[in-house]
Write a protein that holds these residues in place. Sequence first.
Motif, PDB file in Angstrom:
ATOM      1  N   LYS A  33       0.862  -1.179   0.000  1.00  0.00           N
ATOM      2  CA  LYS A  33       0.000   0.000   0.000  1.00  0.00           C
ATOM      3  C   LYS A  33       0.897   1.228   0.000  1.00  0.00           C
ATOM      4  CE  LYS A  33      -3.596  -2.437   2.393  1.00  0.00           C
ATOM      5  NZ  LYS A  33      -3.556  -3.249   3.560  1.00  0.00           N
ATOM      6  N   LYS A  34       0.623   2.119  -0.871  1.00  0.00           N
ATOM      7  CA  LYS A  34       1.458   3.308  -1.023  1.00  0.00           C
ATOM      8  C   LYS A  34       1.305   4.295   0.131  1.00  0.00           C
ATOM      9  CE  LYS A  34       2.695   2.226  -5.347  1.00  0.00           C
ATOM     10  NZ  LYS A  34       2.954   0.839  -5.384  1.00  0.00           N
ATOM     11  N   ASP A  35       0.410   3.980   1.104  1.00  0.00           N
ATOM     12  CA  ASP A  35       0.226   4.901   2.232  1.00  0.00           C
ATOM     13  C   ASP A  35       1.361   4.814   3.251  1.00  0.00           C
ATOM     14  OD1 ASP A  35      -0.566   2.373   3.057  1.00  0.00           O
ATOM     15  OD2 ASP A  35      -2.231   3.083   4.274  1.00  0.00           O
ATOM     16  N   SER A  36       2.213   3.791   3.143  1.00  0.00           N
ATOM     17  CA  SER A  36       3.397   3.726   3.997  1.00  0.00           C
ATOM     18  C   SER A  36       4.629   3.784   3.101  1.00  0.00           C
ATOM     19  CB  SER A  36       3.401   2.438   4.837  1.00  0.00           C
ATOM     20  OG  SER A  36       3.587   1.307   4.013  1.00  0.00           O
ATOM     21  N   SER A  37       5.755   4.043   3.712  1.00  0.00           N
ATOM     22  CA  SER A  37       6.978   4.116   2.908  1.00  0.00           C
ATOM     23  C   SER A  37       7.483   2.695   2.652  1.00  0.00           C
ATOM     24  CB  SER A  37       8.042   4.936   3.634  1.00  0.00           C
ATOM     25  OG  SER A  37       8.637   4.175   4.659  1.00  0.00           O
ATOM     26  N   PRO A  38       8.211   2.494   1.567  1.00  0.00           N
ATOM     27  CA  PRO A  38       8.780   1.171   1.303  1.00  0.00           C
ATOM     28  C   PRO A  38       9.686   0.713   2.454  1.00  0.00           C
ATOM     29  CG  PRO A  38       9.103   2.615  -0.587  1.00  0.00           C
ATOM     30  CD  PRO A  38       8.516   3.441   0.510  1.00  0.00           C
ATOM     31  N   LYS A  39      10.392   1.656   3.038  1.00  0.00           N
ATOM     32  CA  LYS A  39      11.308   1.327   4.129  1.00  0.00           C
ATOM     33  C   LYS A  39      10.558   0.715   5.311  1.00  0.00           C
ATOM     34  CE  LYS A  39      14.950   3.489   6.897  1.00  0.00           C
ATOM     35  NZ  LYS A  39      15.662   4.748   7.120  1.00  0.00           N
ATOM     36  N   THR A  40       9.460   1.326   5.728  1.00  0.00           N
ATOM     37  CA  THR A  40       8.717   0.770   6.865  1.00  0.00           C
ATOM     38  C   THR A  40       8.073  -0.563   6.502  1.00  0.00           C
ATOM     39  OG1 THR A  40       6.742   2.085   6.371  1.00  0.00           O
ATOM     40  CG2 THR A  40       8.298   3.001   7.963  1.00  0.00           C
ATOM     41  N   TRP A  41       7.626  -0.701   5.258  1.00  0.00           N
ATOM     42  CA  TRP A  41       7.045  -1.969   4.818  1.00  0.00           C
ATOM     43  C   TRP A  41       8.096  -3.078   4.860  1.00  0.00           C
ATOM     44  CZ3 TRP A  41       7.033  -4.501  -0.346  1.00  0.00           C
ATOM     45  CH2 TRP A  41       6.075  -5.521  -0.446  1.00  0.00           C
ATOM     46  N   GLU A  94      18.091   4.561  13.942  1.00  0.00           N
ATOM     47  CA  GLU A  94      17.694   5.968  14.010  1.00  0.00           C
ATOM     48  C   GLU A  94      16.443   6.278  13.193  1.00  0.00           C
ATOM     49  OE1 GLU A  94      21.257   8.137  12.983  1.00  0.00           O
ATOM     50  OE2 GLU A  94      22.134   7.759  14.949  1.00  0.00           O
ATOM     51  N   LEU A  95      15.474   5.354  13.234  1.00  0.00           N
ATOM     52  CA  LEU A  95      14.204   5.612  12.581  1.00  0.00           C
ATOM     53  C   LEU A  95      13.403   6.578  13.447  1.00  0.00           C
ATOM     54  CD1 LEU A  95      13.131   2.050  11.346  1.00  0.00           C
ATOM     55  CD2 LEU A  95      14.341   3.826  10.089  1.00  0.00           C
ATOM     56  N   SER A  96      12.506   7.296  12.826  1.00  0.00           N
ATOM     57  CA  SER A  96      11.678   8.247  13.566  1.00  0.00           C
ATOM     58  C   SER A  96      10.664   7.491  14.428  1.00  0.00           C
ATOM     59  CB  SER A  96      10.927   9.156  12.590  1.00  0.00           C
ATOM     60  OG  SER A  96       9.933   8.412  11.904  1.00  0.00           O
ATOM     61  N   VAL A  97      10.051   8.201  15.349  1.00  0.00           N
ATOM     62  CA  VAL A  97       9.007   7.616  16.187  1.00  0.00           C
ATOM     63  C   VAL A  97       7.873   7.126  15.287  1.00  0.00           C
ATOM     64  CG1 VAL A  97       7.267   8.119  17.956  1.00  0.00           C
ATOM     65  CG2 VAL A  97       9.600   8.981  18.220  1.00  0.00           C
ATOM     66  N   GLN A  98       7.517   7.925  14.316  1.00  0.00           N
ATOM     67  CA  GLN A  98       6.426   7.570  13.408  1.00  0.00           C
ATOM     68  C   GLN A  98       6.754   6.307  12.598  1.00  0.00           C
ATOM     69  OE1 GLN A  98       5.528  10.552  10.468  1.00  0.00           O
ATOM     70  NE2 GLN A  98       3.454   9.772  10.151  1.00  0.00           N
ATOM     71  N   GLU A  99       7.962   6.226  12.048  1.00  0.00           N
ATOM     72  CA  GLU A  99       8.366   5.037  11.284  1.00  0.00           C
ATOM     73  C   GLU A  99       8.376   3.797  12.181  1.00  0.00           C
ATOM     74  OE1 GLU A  99      11.475   6.535   7.881  1.00  0.00           O
ATOM     75  OE2 GLU A  99      12.141   6.675   9.964  1.00  0.00           O
ATOM     76  N   THR A 100       8.912   3.948  13.384  1.00  0.00           N
ATOM     77  CA  THR A 100       8.963   2.827  14.323  1.00  0.00           C
ATOM     78  C   THR A 100       7.559   2.372  14.693  1.00  0.00           C
ATOM     79  OG1 THR A 100      11.076   3.650  15.165  1.00  0.00           O
ATOM     80  CG2 THR A 100       9.908   2.069  16.550  1.00  0.00           C
ATOM     81  N   ALA A 101       6.672   3.319  14.947  1.00  0.00           N
ATOM     82  CA  ALA A 101       5.281   2.980  15.279  1.00  0.00           C
ATOM     83  C   ALA A 101       4.623   2.222  14.133  1.00  0.00           C
ATOM     84  CB  ALA A 101       4.502   4.247  15.612  1.00  0.00           C
TER      85      ALA A 101
END
Length: 180
Positions: free
Chosen positions: A50-58, A132-139
């Motif tokens: 889903k394009k609503d998240s970044s490829p990195k977090t996926w 060093e991922l952001s809080v949002q990326e980690t969540a």
Amino acid sequence: MSHNEIVADWFERYGNDIYHFLIYRVGPNEAEDLLQEVFIKALKGFHGFKKDSSPKTWLFTIARNLAIDESRKRMSKKRADTVPLDITNEPKTDTSPETILDFNEDTKQIYECIQLLKPKYQEVIILRGIKELSVQETASILKWSESKVKSTHHRAKKALQEELRRCFPYEEKRASRSAR
């Protein structure tokens, strides 16, 4: 651009970060195989991305799920293979002597102490503190709220400090002597 080319580009961009995450999570012996599995799953599941998240977090989410599966396999194998309880206080790592020698001494100590933490502490320390991922990326990766990431990261840092003091008391004594 075909999805194969896109995933290949992601491998170039994020492969090292995911590999380091897996090293801390499952150890160097399994990290390389799991890294390949992450990108195989990404190729197979590309149309479900889903394009609503970044490829990195996926990709980190895939890596995390594979690491959890690997840990479960280890635990079930340990239960099947071992009857006596291990009551030693030595850090448990699945690394070969050659691999440990490759780490510098500080990294080795931190790696061993991280392995002693609860799995959720391990994950948040690796994602927030090391990668060093952001809080949002980690969540997003852990499927937690941002406030849970912040509070768990705070508790995990305290737990890691305690483990470092417990496992390596010599370093603390040496630091206090040099401060005089």
